[in-house]
Design a protein around this motif. Structure first.
Motif, short mmCIF file in Angstrom:
data_model
loop_
_atom_site.label_atom_id
_atom_site.label_comp_id
_atom_site.label_asym_id
_atom_site.label_seq_id
_atom_site.Cartn_x
_atom_site.Cartn_y
_atom_site.Cartn_z
N ARG A 1 0.83 -1.21 0.00
CA ARG A 1 0.00 0.00 0.00
C ARG A 1 0.86 1.25 0.00
O ARG A 1 0.58 2.23 -0.70
CB ARG A 1 -0.92 0.00 1.22
N GLY A 2 1.92 1.25 0.82
CA GLY A 2 2.78 2.43 0.89
C GLY A 2 3.56 2.67 -0.38
O GLY A 2 3.71 3.82 -0.84
N ALA A 3 4.07 1.58 -1.00
CA ALA A 3 4.86 1.74 -2.23
C ALA A 3 4.00 2.22 -3.39
O ALA A 3 4.38 3.14 -4.13
CB ALA A 3 5.54 0.41 -2.57
N VAL A 4 2.82 1.61 -3.54
CA VAL A 4 1.92 2.05 -4.62
C VAL A 4 1.34 3.43 -4.31
O VAL A 4 1.15 4.25 -5.21
CB VAL A 4 0.81 1.01 -4.85
N GLY A 5 1.06 3.69 -3.06
CA GLY A 5 0.53 4.99 -2.68
C GLY A 5 1.49 6.12 -2.92
O GLY A 5 1.09 7.27 -3.19
N PHE A 6 2.82 5.85 -2.85
CA PHE A 6 3.80 6.88 -3.16
C PHE A 6 3.67 7.36 -4.61
O PHE A 6 3.85 8.53 -4.91
CB PHE A 6 5.21 6.33 -2.92
N VAL A 7 3.29 6.43 -5.49
CA VAL A 7 3.13 6.80 -6.91
C VAL A 7 1.77 7.41 -7.17
O VAL A 7 1.67 8.49 -7.79
CB VAL A 7 3.34 5.55 -7.80
N GLU A 8 0.71 6.77 -6.70
CA GLU A 8 -0.63 7.23 -7.06
C GLU A 8 -1.14 8.37 -6.19
O GLU A 8 -2.15 9.00 -6.55
CB GLU A 8 -1.61 6.06 -6.99
N ILE A 9 -0.49 8.69 -5.09
CA ILE A 9 -0.94 9.79 -4.24
C ILE A 9 0.05 10.95 -4.28
O ILE A 9 -0.31 12.09 -4.58
CB ILE A 9 -1.16 9.32 -2.79
N LEU A 10 1.34 10.66 -4.02
CA LEU A 10 2.32 11.74 -3.93
C LEU A 10 2.75 12.22 -5.32
O LEU A 10 2.78 13.42 -5.58
CB LEU A 10 3.54 11.27 -3.13
N MET A 11 3.09 11.29 -6.20
CA MET A 11 3.63 11.69 -7.51
C MET A 11 2.55 12.22 -8.45
O MET A 11 2.85 13.02 -9.34
CB MET A 11 4.35 10.51 -8.16
N THR A 12 1.31 11.82 -8.29
CA THR A 12 0.22 12.30 -9.15
C THR A 12 -0.75 13.22 -8.39
O THR A 12 -1.83 13.51 -8.90
CB THR A 12 -0.56 11.12 -9.73
N LEU A 13 -0.34 13.64 -7.20
CA LEU A 13 -1.16 14.53 -6.36
C LEU A 13 -2.55 13.94 -6.09
O LEU A 13 -3.54 14.67 -5.96
CB LEU A 13 -1.31 15.91 -7.03
N GLY A 14 -2.62 12.63 -6.01
CA GLY A 14 -3.87 11.97 -5.65
C GLY A 14 -4.86 11.77 -6.77
O GLY A 14 -5.96 11.25 -6.53
N ALA A 15 -4.51 12.16 -8.00
CA ALA A 15 -5.46 12.05 -9.11
C ALA A 15 -5.76 10.58 -9.43
O ALA A 15 -6.93 10.20 -9.62
CB ALA A 15 -4.91 12.77 -10.33
N VAL A 16 -4.73 9.76 -9.51
CA VAL A 16 -4.94 8.34 -9.83
C VAL A 16 -5.73 7.66 -8.73
O VAL A 16 -6.63 6.84 -9.00
CB VAL A 16 -3.57 7.65 -10.05
#
Length: 333
Positions: A109-124
């Protein structure tokens, strides 16, 4: 609304969390993580001021990954799926079968969340949560987890059936301190939906939970007692103890404020005439008030005797009778 079904075909009374509550929890978590990252960055900047640029860059990247990824993973692992934001919003991360998550679930959850929340500002994450029927983001899909609501309105709480009358009070000596909250939750959900399940599935689930509960309490299930009846009786015993503790706490609190101590006269009771505290012309604690004297002195009865108003020296005779007045006549020998 879709409900959560365990691997044993038990429908849990937990509701999947939707996007608004999850977004609020993420915002709270990001604020906490951001404050922690700033504090760690300031501390590292002060302690590594003598390092060269390459070392500073390596330390900065390590601290970034450690705080923004390792921190949430550690918190979710140690708290079994309840970060600060989720705790404030009444949410919790569980497995697809309703069990508590472990390190590997939190890590994915943390590894995928780094991409889909932090790097895309939560859009994904927002798009995935809106598309999913149970509000899951990509991290939940890959980790096999689900965010559910722990707090429900009181009117929607399921009714736990009472135990048979012949089992009420039979388990008063059980030690329930070692039973975790997760086991109580599973037992409650099994009892509230035992009539909605297939007979064999419900019986198997009740027997498994009864064995787990017996292992936690150290006392085996009595012979001839059905598993569901044993579970209902133990849950009823726990509720009875909690009610007794709450009643005792409320009673002790009321007795400490304006309460009457044992053995004392109530406020507004019989007054003590001409007396004060013990030893100063007044009756001792628990004695009968005396008009015109104190206990054991001239003009007053001894302890336990009938009070006499205006009595003579020596007070009343034993038994509560008043001695006759002296006439000066002496009977012949």
């Amino acid at each position: 609304m879709s409900e959560l079904v365990t691997g044993d075909a038990v429908v849990l009374g937990l509701r999947p969390a939707k996007l608004p509550s999850r977004a609020l929890a993420v915002v709270i978590d990001l604020v906490v993580v951001g404050v922690a990252f700033v504090l760690v960055s300031v501390g590292l900047a002060v302690s590594t001021a003598t390092l060269d640029e390459a070392a500073l860059a390596a330390v900065s990247v390590a601290s970034f990954l450690l705080v923004l990824v390792g921190g949430p993973v550690a918190v979710e692992t140690l708290s079994h799926g309840r970060s600060l934001g989720k705790l404030a919003c009444g949410l919790r991360v569980v497995r697809d079968d309703g069990g508590p998550i472990r390190f590997r679930h939190a890590l994915v959850r943390g590894a995928v969340g780094f991409v889909e929340i932090l790097m895309t500002l939560g859009a994904v994450a927002c798009v995935a949560s809106l598309v999913s029927e149970r509000g899951r983001r990509l991290g939940d899909v890959f980790a096999g987890t689900l965010v559910v609501r722990e707090r429900l309105p009181a009117g929607r709480a399921a009714f736990v059936p009472p135990p048979p009358p012949w089992l009420v009070g039979r388990f008063a000596g059980l030690d329930l301190s070692a039973v975790p909250d997760s086991t109580w939750l599973a037992v409650r959900q099994c009892l509230t939906r035992v009539h909605q399940l297939d007979a064999r599935v419900g019986q198997a689930m009740a027997e498994r939970l009864a064995g787990e509960l017996a292992g936690r309490t150290g006392a085996p299930v009595p012979e001839g007692v059905p598993a569901w009846a044993y579970l209902a009786a133990v849950v009823n015993e726990r509720q009875t103890r909690e009610a007794q503790r709450a009643y005792a706490a409320a009673r002790n609190g009321s007795a400490g404020v304006g309460g009457q101590r044992a053995g004392e006269l109530p406020v507004g009771g019989a007054p003590v005439v001409g007396g004060g505290p013990e030893g100063a012309g007044g009756p001792a604690k628990g004695e009968v008030p005396v008009a015109g004297g104190g206990p054991g002195v001239a003009g007053g009865p001894a302890k336990g005797e009938v009070p006499v108003v205006g009595g003579t020296a020596g007070g009343a005779m034993e038994g509560g009778t008043v001695p006759p007045a002296a006439t000066g006549f002496v009977p012949p020998a």
